[in-house]
Write a protein that holds these residues in place. Structure first.
Motif, PDB file in Angstrom:
ATOM      1  N   LEU A 249     -43.302  12.588 -17.311  1.00  7.75           N
ATOM      2  CA  LEU A 249     -44.158  13.376 -16.429  1.00  7.75           C
ATOM      3  C   LEU A 249     -45.427  12.603 -16.070  1.00  7.75           C
ATOM      4  CD1 LEU A 249     -44.410  16.260 -15.137  1.00  7.75           C
ATOM      5  CD2 LEU A 249     -45.750  16.883 -17.169  1.00  7.75           C
ATOM      6  N   LEU A 250     -45.911  11.797 -16.994  1.00  7.79           N
ATOM      7  CA  LEU A 250     -47.160  11.052 -16.780  1.00  7.79           C
ATOM      8  C   LEU A 250     -46.931   9.707 -16.112  1.00  7.79           C
ATOM      9  CD1 LEU A 250     -48.921  11.651 -20.232  1.00  7.79           C
ATOM     10  CD2 LEU A 250     -48.848  13.158 -18.233  1.00  7.79           C
ATOM     11  N   ALA A 251     -45.709   9.200 -16.120  1.00  4.99           N
ATOM     12  CA  ALA A 251     -45.413   7.864 -15.598  1.00  4.99           C
ATOM     13  C   ALA A 251     -45.666   7.789 -14.090  1.00  4.99           C
ATOM     14  CB  ALA A 251     -43.967   7.504 -15.910  1.00  4.99           C
ATOM     15  N   PRO A 252     -46.108   6.609 -13.597  1.00  2.00           N
ATOM     16  CA  PRO A 252     -46.183   5.319 -14.285  1.00  2.00           C
ATOM     17  C   PRO A 252     -47.383   5.161 -15.198  1.00  2.00           C
ATOM     18  CG  PRO A 252     -46.905   5.068 -12.037  1.00  2.00           C
ATOM     19  CD  PRO A 252     -46.432   6.482 -12.164  1.00  2.00           C
ATOM     20  N   GLY A 253     -48.230   6.177 -15.301  1.00  2.58           N
ATOM     21  CA  GLY A 253     -49.254   6.142 -16.331  1.00  2.58           C
ATOM     22  C   GLY A 253     -48.635   6.323 -17.702  1.00  2.58           C
ATOM     23  N   VAL A 254     -49.395   6.043 -18.718  1.00  5.19           N
ATOM     24  CA  VAL A 254     -48.923   6.232 -20.084  1.00  5.19           C
ATOM     25  C   VAL A 254     -49.874   7.169 -20.811  1.00  5.19           C
ATOM     26  CG1 VAL A 254     -47.797   3.988 -20.230  1.00  5.19           C
ATOM     27  CG2 VAL A 254     -50.183   4.182 -20.874  1.00  5.19           C
ATOM     28  N   PRO A 255     -49.385   7.896 -21.814  1.00  8.45           N
ATOM     29  CA  PRO A 255     -50.278   8.765 -22.580  1.00  8.45           C
ATOM     30  C   PRO A 255     -51.395   7.948 -23.239  1.00  8.45           C
ATOM     31  CG  PRO A 255     -47.968   9.249 -23.066  1.00  8.45           C
ATOM     32  CD  PRO A 255     -47.981   7.961 -22.289  1.00  8.45           C
ATOM     33  N   GLU A 256     -52.626   8.293 -22.939  1.00  7.12           N
ATOM     34  CA  GLU A 256     -53.763   7.543 -23.485  1.00  7.12           C
ATOM     35  C   GLU A 256     -54.135   8.102 -24.859  1.00  7.12           C
ATOM     36  OE1 GLU A 256     -57.066   7.461 -20.812  1.00  7.12           O
ATOM     37  OE2 GLU A 256     -55.814   7.109 -19.062  1.00  7.12           O
ATOM     38  N   PRO A 257     -54.140   7.270 -25.880  1.00  2.00           N
ATOM     39  CA  PRO A 257     -54.504   7.743 -27.215  1.00  2.00           C
ATOM     40  C   PRO A 257     -55.846   8.470 -27.223  1.00  2.00           C
ATOM     41  CG  PRO A 257     -53.599   5.532 -27.349  1.00  2.00           C
ATOM     42  CD  PRO A 257     -53.774   5.830 -25.896  1.00  2.00           C
TER      43      PRO A 257
END
Length: 263
Positions: A249-257
């Motif tokens: 769902l967040l791609a092409p972003g990645v979950p940010e810690p």
């Protein structure tokens, strides 16, 4: 009359302050939560169009174009989870599972392994479901890291997403989550399936709240939930939704810690 207006304005301001305080307690921290669209616009790619996660985990769905929705399950695995996995496999739907460590991951390692093997995202829901905002930093770290270790031992992968119990988070939880490489995932639709065993009611609540970029919260440990899933999936597919995992769902972003995500 002016005095009454002033008093009324003061009461309204006080009420709004209470609402803001409650909202802060439930959402997490002083920073506003990120939406899936925010995540997609905050890409930090490696230069080859990939996010660094294996293609099998992110998939080929482009939620900038597709009408995406994420199905998530908390607090398992439990005795009904194998049947749920059968349903998801039959309907070719990926899901995200936020797992409890003690009495769940440790009790059902074969189910956890199957989740990962069949392409679902395996996330962290703490060790004992304590409210993280009631703990100090060491307590938060223990709740999360023990489950991280248990899942990694079974699947070979370290979770990158977690769901805080009751959705409660704050700056300290965010800091520890960042240290452990965990993004915090909240939700946009819930059936409150912990309070009912009626599959039809669970289905109706989810369908009424479903929307694009939504994150659905269910629990695979309650009796009414798994029977409701097939009709939820079928109806949302009819409405044109594509089911994805939370990282998809967040791609092409990645979950940010450390970041908090909420549609």
């Amino acid at each position: 009359m002016p005095g009454k207006k002033t008093a009324l304005g003061a009461r309204i301001a006080a009420a709004l302050a209470v609402v803001a305080t409650l909202s802060l307690a439930l959402t997490g921290c002083s920073a506003d939560p990120l939406t899936p669209a925010d995540a997609r616009s905050r890409t930090d790619l490696d230069g080859d169009g990939k996010s660094g996660k294996p293609e099998a985990r992110t998939g080929s769905v482009d939620c900038r174009q597709a009408r995406c929705i994420a199905l998530t399950f908390d607090a398992g695995p439990g005795k009904d989870t194998p049947r749920l996995l059968d349903i998801l496999k039959e309907k070719k739907v990926p899901a995200t599972f936020f797992l409890l460590g003690r009495n769940h991951v440790l009790k059902h390692p074969d189910i956890v392994s199957r989740m990962a093997r069949e392409g679902h995202e395996v996330g962290n829901h703490t060790w004992t479901h304590k409210r993280l905002t009631d703990l100090d930093a060491d307590g938060i770290r223990e709740e999360l890291s023990r489950t991280q270790d248990a899942i990694q031992e079974i699947t070979g992968d370290v979770p990158t997403v977690m769901r805080p119990p009751q959705g409660r988070t704050d700056d300290q939880v965010s800091e520890v989550s960042r240290d452990l490489g965990l993004a915090q995932i909240l939700w946009s639709a819930t059936a409150k399936d912990y309070a009912t065993t009626d599959p039809a009611l669970i289905e109706r609540r989810i369908l009424d709240a479903a929307d694009r970029d939504g994150i659905i919260l269910l629990h695979d440990i309650y009796a009414g939930t798994v029977p409701a899933v097939p009709r939820i999936i079928d109806e949302l597919k009819k409405r044109g939704y594509t089911f994805v995992t939370v990282p998809q769902l967040l791609a092409p972003g990645v979950p940010e810690p450390g970041a908090v995500y909420r549609p």
